[in-house]
Design a protein around this motif. Structure first.
Motif, mmCIF file in Angstrom:
data_model
loop_
_atom_site.group_PDB
_atom_site.id
_atom_site.type_symbol
_atom_site.label_atom_id
_atom_site.label_comp_id
_atom_site.label_asym_id
_atom_site.label_seq_id
_atom_site.Cartn_x
_atom_site.Cartn_y
_atom_site.Cartn_z
ATOM 1 N N LYS A 280 0.822 -1.209 0.000
ATOM 2 C CA LYS A 280 0.000 0.000 0.000
ATOM 3 C C LYS A 280 0.858 1.262 0.000
ATOM 4 N N LEU A 281 2.144 1.101 0.342
ATOM 5 C CA LEU A 281 3.053 2.240 0.365
ATOM 6 C C LEU A 281 4.487 1.719 0.290
ATOM 7 N N ILE A 282 5.336 2.459 -0.440
ATOM 8 C CA ILE A 282 6.774 2.186 -0.470
ATOM 9 C C ILE A 282 7.478 3.381 0.161
ATOM 10 N N VAL A 283 8.351 3.109 1.118
ATOM 11 C CA VAL A 283 9.152 4.156 1.754
ATOM 12 C C VAL A 283 10.607 3.921 1.358
ATOM 13 N N HIS A 284 11.188 4.866 0.626
ATOM 14 C CA HIS A 284 12.537 4.699 0.092
ATOM 15 C C HIS A 284 13.502 5.632 0.805
ATOM 16 N N CYS A 285 14.755 5.209 0.892
ATOM 17 C CA CYS A 285 15.790 6.065 1.487
ATOM 18 C C CYS A 285 16.082 7.257 0.574
ATOM 19 N N GLY A 286 17.045 8.075 0.954
ATOM 20 C CA GLY A 286 17.393 9.258 0.169
ATOM 21 C C GLY A 286 18.132 8.962 -1.116
ATOM 22 N N ALA A 287 18.530 7.714 -1.348
ATOM 23 C CA ALA A 287 19.150 7.258 -2.611
ATOM 24 C C ALA A 287 20.506 7.879 -2.876
ATOM 25 N N CYS A 288 21.249 8.231 -1.828
ATOM 26 C CA CYS A 288 22.546 8.865 -2.072
ATOM 27 C C CYS A 288 23.545 7.905 -2.722
ATOM 28 N N MET A 289 23.345 6.575 -2.559
ATOM 29 C CA MET A 289 24.261 5.608 -3.151
ATOM 30 C C MET A 289 23.763 5.069 -4.499
ATOM 31 N N LEU A 290 22.582 5.508 -4.941
ATOM 32 C CA LEU A 290 22.060 5.120 -6.254
ATOM 33 C C LEU A 290 22.293 6.257 -7.237
ATOM 34 N N ASN A 291 22.446 5.923 -8.513
ATOM 35 C CA ASN A 291 22.473 7.005 -9.488
ATOM 36 C C ASN A 291 21.041 7.389 -9.846
ATOM 37 N N ARG A 292 20.885 8.538 -10.453
ATOM 38 C CA ARG A 292 19.548 9.083 -10.733
ATOM 39 C C ARG A 292 18.737 8.140 -11.623
ATOM 40 N N ARG A 293 19.390 7.516 -12.592
ATOM 41 C CA ARG A 293 18.679 6.639 -13.525
ATOM 42 C C ARG A 293 18.004 5.489 -12.786
ATOM 43 N N GLU A 294 18.717 4.890 -11.828
ATOM 44 C CA GLU A 294 18.137 3.759 -11.102
ATOM 45 C C GLU A 294 16.991 4.207 -10.211
ATOM 46 N N MET A 295 17.138 5.390 -9.583
ATOM 47 C CA MET A 295 16.054 5.875 -8.734
ATOM 48 C C MET A 295 14.808 6.200 -9.568
ATOM 49 N N LEU A 296 15.000 6.793 -10.739
ATOM 50 C CA LEU A 296 13.859 7.081 -11.607
ATOM 51 C C LEU A 296 13.194 5.787 -12.070
ATOM 52 N N TYR A 297 13.998 4.743 -12.287
ATOM 53 C CA TYR A 297 13.420 3.440 -12.644
ATOM 54 C C TYR A 297 12.534 2.928 -11.513
ATOM 55 N N ARG A 298 13.014 3.017 -10.284
ATOM 56 C CA ARG A 298 12.224 2.536 -9.155
ATOM 57 C C ARG A 298 10.920 3.323 -9.012
ATOM 58 N N LEU A 299 10.978 4.614 -9.239
ATOM 59 C CA LEU A 299 9.766 5.429 -9.188
ATOM 60 C C LEU A 299 8.793 5.020 -10.283
ATOM 61 N N ALA A 300 9.337 4.725 -11.476
ATOM 62 C CA ALA A 300 8.487 4.331 -12.600
ATOM 63 C C ALA A 300 7.810 2.991 -12.335
ATOM 64 N N VAL A 301 8.541 2.038 -11.756
ATOM 65 C CA VAL A 301 7.965 0.735 -11.435
ATOM 66 C C VAL A 301 6.825 0.905 -10.429
ATOM 67 N N ALA A 302 7.037 1.777 -9.443
ATOM 68 C CA ALA A 302 5.986 2.024 -8.449
ATOM 69 C C ALA A 302 4.758 2.661 -9.096
ATOM 70 N N ARG A 303 4.982 3.630 -9.981
ATOM 71 C CA ARG A 303 3.852 4.283 -10.666
ATOM 72 C C ARG A 303 3.070 3.274 -11.506
ATOM 73 N N GLU A 304 3.792 2.431 -12.252
ATOM 74 C CA GLU A 304 3.126 1.447 -13.105
ATOM 75 C C GLU A 304 2.291 0.471 -12.274
ATOM 76 N N ALA A 305 2.760 0.176 -11.069
ATOM 77 C CA ALA A 305 2.024 -0.731 -10.192
ATOM 78 C C ALA A 305 0.904 -0.023 -9.435
ATOM 79 N N GLY A 306 0.848 1.304 -9.553
ATOM 80 C CA GLY A 306 -0.180 2.067 -8.845
ATOM 81 C C GLY A 306 0.054 2.148 -7.352
ATOM 82 N N VAL A 307 1.328 2.016 -6.939
ATOM 83 C CA VAL A 307 1.659 2.042 -5.510
ATOM 84 C C VAL A 307 2.363 3.357 -5.183
#
Length: 408
Positions: free
Chosen positions: A348-375
């Protein structure tokens, strides 16, 4: 160059069939024997990361991958890991061997890259063994409809030209918005609140704090770094109010109370929500906290693995705050590092860290996967401000995000 964080580097991934010369190309680009090279197909079994510098881009991360034509049960797993690299790559290089030419593997790979709007170039390797003429190159270029460059990783022929091709095809926006530089003016004073507690690394500041300080200096602003207990006294002794106060999210309540209403206030985590991802999507996720109910399943995801403290933010504090907000028990699951589930509908909710160790592309991918799932998805800083009732103030530096928060 070696000290530049992994998440702040342009990620260049090298793909191709087994024995096409991907590892040899890595060695040629870096001018080092860092990747294991063998005539035996399938020598590279997992993605291998190597930091280097390509001017004028600067520090980059080169990723060597297993062959996209690997076979067998283990081979299938290796191909899956290779394809996962697409989620974090900013630019891709496809290596083709002229003797076997372009196959369905390359066409399928390029199709997957285009769906992700991933810039891609192609190299024809081993031209010292299999010379090619301009007509052959043009034929392959038309077949793939991408830039193609003949090279020899073994002799070094074409490697400098490839670096130029990488520079020309690198996306302009791979770094994302500034951390804080566009929110301040030269000469502005910004106070950074940095708690020194059990979670603080001995003798060091954490990465988002260091990067924020650097961005302030790069934009000719002044950074004043204090602990949370000294903030009120420091503000009272200043000749005038600072432009902004930026705090560690866990000290939001105290810092908000000590910061005058006319001074902008936000957190490192909120700054990085914009810098590494999409602030508006994460603000919409914060609003979803109001709709949680007893028994709902929440995923807490961190982009790194770190030593857990007794009162760990992701494992202890955030679950406690969410339970207090909902007023009942919730169900929590956790992921860390490169692990991020694609099947998210159960949450029902995803809580993600600040992503300082991820690059922007990977974080945007994770956001896109969440949007596609409607979460809905939110990050630590936004969630903490939300559950403590100060999110509206923390978003004042970001008018569009404030509008999303206020939209009913």
């Amino acid at each position: 160059m070696q000290d530049t964080p992994k998440g702040s580097r342009l990620h260049i991934a090298i793909f191709g069939r087994r024995n096409a010369g991907k590892s040899s190309l890595i060695n040629a680009l870096t001018n080092q024997d860092i990747a294991l090279v063998s005539d035996v197909p399938g020598t590279t079994t997992d993605p291998v990361y190597k930091a280097m510098e390509i001017l004028p881009i600067g520090p980059v991360m080169i990723i060597d991958t297993a062959g996209i034509d690997d076979v067998g049960d283990l081979g299938t797993l290796r191909v899956e890991r290779t394809m996962q690299v697409l989620h974090k790559a900013d630019l891709a290089i496809i290596v083709v061997e002229p003797e076997s030419g372009v196959t369905e593997y390359e066409h399928s790979l390029i199709s997957a890259m285009r769906k992700r709007n991933l810039p891609v170039v192609c190299v024809l390797n081993k031209t010292d063994l299999y010379p090619v003429d301009e007509k052959q190159v043009e034929t392959w270029k038309q077949a793939l409809d991408i830039a193609i460059l003949p090279i020899s990783a073994r002799t070094g022929a074409g490697i400098e030209e490839l670096k130029g091709l990488i520079i020309r095809n690198a996306p302009d926006d791979w770094e994302g918005p500034p951390i804080i530089g566009d929110l301040i003016n030269p000469g502005d004073m910004v106070v950074l609140v940095v708690p020194i507690d059990l979670a603080a690394p001995k003798g060091r500041l954490i990465l988002p704090q260091v990067q924020t300080i650097r961005d302030l200096l790069d934009n000719d602003a002044c950074a004043v770094v204090v602990k949370e207990r000294e903030l009120k006294e420091v503000l009272e002794n200043m000749a005038g109010p600072p432009r902004m106060v930026v705090t560690d999210s866990q000290e939001f309540m105290k810092v908000s109370a000590d910061t005058p209403p006319g001074v902008l206030l936000t957190s490192f985590s909120i700054l990085f929500a914009r810098h590494k991802g999409d602030l508006e999507t994460l603000v919409a996720g914060a609003k979803a906290v109001d709709h949680l109910k007893a028994g709902d399943k929440v995923l807490i995801s961190e982009g790194c693995t770190h030593h857990r403290q007794a009162d760990d933010i992701g494992r202890v504090k955030i679950p406690r705050w969410l339970r207090q907000t909902v007023g009942d028990e919730l169900s929590f699951e956790w992921t860390a590092g490169s692990t991020f589930p694609e099947n998210l509908q159960q949450y029902k909710l995803i809580v993600h860290c600040g992503a300082c160790m991820l690059n922007r592309r990977e974080m945007l991918y994770r956001l896109a996967v969440a949007r596609e799932a409607g979460v809905p998805i939110v990050n630590y800083g936004l969630l903490i401000a939300k559950v403590h009732g100060i999110l509206q103030r923390a978003l004042k530096p970001f008018p569009l995000a404030q509008l999303i928060l206020e939209d009913k």
